[in-house]
Write a protein that holds these residues in place. Sequence first.
Motif, PDB file in Angstrom:
ATOM      1  N   PRO A  36      11.982  17.239  -4.257  1.00 52.08           N
ATOM      2  CA  PRO A  36      11.855  17.526  -2.910  1.00 52.08           C
ATOM      3  C   PRO A  36      10.657  17.073  -2.282  1.00 52.08           C
ATOM      4  O   PRO A  36      10.572  16.743  -1.043  1.00 52.08           O
ATOM      5  N   ALA A  37       9.338  17.279  -2.807  1.00 50.63           N
ATOM      6  CA  ALA A  37       8.245  17.194  -1.930  1.00 50.63           C
ATOM      7  C   ALA A  37       7.928  15.438  -1.933  1.00 50.63           C
ATOM      8  O   ALA A  37       7.691  15.086  -0.946  1.00 50.63           O
ATOM      9  N   LYS A  38       8.332  14.626  -2.862  1.00 49.51           N
ATOM     10  CA  LYS A  38       8.170  13.158  -2.904  1.00 49.51           C
ATOM     11  C   LYS A  38       9.120  12.898  -1.887  1.00 49.51           C
ATOM     12  O   LYS A  38       8.781  11.731  -1.033  1.00 49.51           O
ATOM     13  N   ALA A  39      10.507  13.230  -1.674  1.00 54.36           N
ATOM     14  CA  ALA A  39      11.279  12.740  -0.818  1.00 54.36           C
ATOM     15  C   ALA A  39      11.006  13.061   0.597  1.00 54.36           C
ATOM     16  O   ALA A  39      10.966  12.170   1.486  1.00 54.36           O
ATOM     17  N   ALA A  40      10.264  14.200   0.598  1.00 53.52           N
ATOM     18  CA  ALA A  40       9.847  14.475   2.110  1.00 53.52           C
ATOM     19  C   ALA A  40       8.772  13.401   2.336  1.00 53.52           C
ATOM     20  O   ALA A  40       8.685  13.080   3.621  1.00 53.52           O
ATOM     21  N   ALA A  41       7.965  13.335   1.694  1.00 54.74           N
ATOM     22  CA  ALA A  41       6.924  12.095   1.856  1.00 54.74           C
ATOM     23  C   ALA A  41       7.269  10.810   2.267  1.00 54.74           C
ATOM     24  O   ALA A  41       6.852  10.079   2.987  1.00 54.74           O
ATOM     25  N   SER A  84      11.224   5.259  -9.758  1.00 51.60           N
ATOM     26  CA  SER A  84      11.208   4.832  -8.161  1.00 51.60           C
ATOM     27  C   SER A  84      12.657   5.142  -7.589  1.00 51.60           C
ATOM     28  O   SER A  84      12.850   5.451  -6.525  1.00 51.60           O
ATOM     29  N   ALA A  85      13.792   4.537  -8.542  1.00 48.23           N
ATOM     30  CA  ALA A  85      15.037   5.091  -8.225  1.00 48.23           C
ATOM     31  C   ALA A  85      15.572   6.356  -7.977  1.00 48.23           C
ATOM     32  O   ALA A  85      16.574   6.910  -7.180  1.00 48.23           O
ATOM     33  N   ARG A  86      14.617   7.350  -8.548  1.00 50.04           N
ATOM     34  CA  ARG A  86      14.767   8.704  -8.711  1.00 50.04           C
ATOM     35  C   ARG A  86      13.991   9.623  -7.493  1.00 50.04           C
ATOM     36  O   ARG A  86      13.987  10.638  -7.840  1.00 50.04           O
ATOM     37  N   VAL A  87      13.296   8.932  -6.914  1.00 49.24           N
ATOM     38  CA  VAL A  87      12.064   9.536  -6.064  1.00 49.24           C
ATOM     39  C   VAL A  87      12.780  10.461  -5.200  1.00 49.24           C
ATOM     40  O   VAL A  87      12.071  11.513  -4.872  1.00 49.24           O
ATOM     41  N   ALA A 133       4.341   2.274   0.652  1.00 48.10           N
ATOM     42  CA  ALA A 133       4.303   1.600  -0.369  1.00 48.10           C
ATOM     43  C   ALA A 133       3.594   2.458  -1.648  1.00 48.10           C
ATOM     44  O   ALA A 133       3.852   2.493  -2.900  1.00 48.10           O
ATOM     45  N   ALA A 134       2.391   3.218  -1.027  1.00 49.56           N
ATOM     46  CA  ALA A 134       1.679   3.981  -2.007  1.00 49.56           C
ATOM     47  C   ALA A 134       2.464   5.081  -2.701  1.00 49.56           C
ATOM     48  O   ALA A 134       2.142   5.514  -3.783  1.00 49.56           O
ATOM     49  N   GLU A 135       3.492   5.620  -1.752  1.00 57.39           N
ATOM     50  CA  GLU A 135       4.410   6.856  -2.357  1.00 57.39           C
ATOM     51  C   GLU A 135       5.021   6.091  -3.836  1.00 57.39           C
ATOM     52  O   GLU A 135       5.768   6.991  -4.591  1.00 57.39           O
ATOM     53  N   PHE A 136       5.310   4.965  -3.813  1.00 55.89           N
ATOM     54  CA  PHE A 136       6.145   4.435  -5.182  1.00 55.89           C
ATOM     55  C   PHE A 136       5.089   3.462  -6.022  1.00 55.89           C
ATOM     56  O   PHE A 136       5.672   3.237  -7.224  1.00 55.89           O
ATOM     57  N   GLU A 157       7.030   8.839   5.897  1.00 53.55           N
ATOM     58  CA  GLU A 157       6.270   7.621   5.958  1.00 53.55           C
ATOM     59  C   GLU A 157       7.404   6.437   6.391  1.00 53.55           C
ATOM     60  O   GLU A 157       6.917   5.548   7.392  1.00 53.55           O
ATOM     61  N   MET A 158       8.512   6.525   5.957  1.00 59.18           N
ATOM     62  CA  MET A 158       9.621   5.856   6.603  1.00 59.18           C
ATOM     63  C   MET A 158       9.898   5.908   8.105  1.00 59.18           C
ATOM     64  O   MET A 158       9.955   4.886   8.821  1.00 59.18           O
ATOM     65  N   ALA A 159       9.748   7.304   8.428  1.00 55.53           N
ATOM     66  CA  ALA A 159       9.788   7.629  10.033  1.00 55.53           C
ATOM     67  C   ALA A 159       8.529   6.817  10.833  1.00 55.53           C
ATOM     68  O   ALA A 159       8.626   6.255  11.742  1.00 55.53           O
TER      69      ALA A 159
END
Length: 100
Positions: free
Chosen positions: A53-58, A46-49, A35-38, A62-64
């Motif tokens: 690339p750095a945000k996508a990796a984070a 948030s729809a474009r997160v 949640a903190a990533e958003f 976190e989802m994993a």
Amino acid sequence: MQHLLADFADRRDWGRFHTPKNLAMALAGEAGELAAEFQWLDPEESARVMADPAKAAAVRLEMADVLSYLLRLADVLDVDLEAALREKVAINETRFPADG
């Protein structure tokens, strides 16, 4: 995936720490980190997160983490997550009928 995680934990002798309470608390913590990533992003951001690339990796990591703790908890409690999900969807079908 549960076998992969169980093997990983077993090889490190983490079973003694993987109690239902500890796993549920870890799951909640990781959900908070996701949640903190958003946090503070507007709906469009948030729809474009995943475009960053750095945000996508984070977000992926976190989802994993969330998934891994949920799977470990299900393994420890001997819960069939697929069956539980199907049961919950069936309940929700009656609670929230589709229009039309």
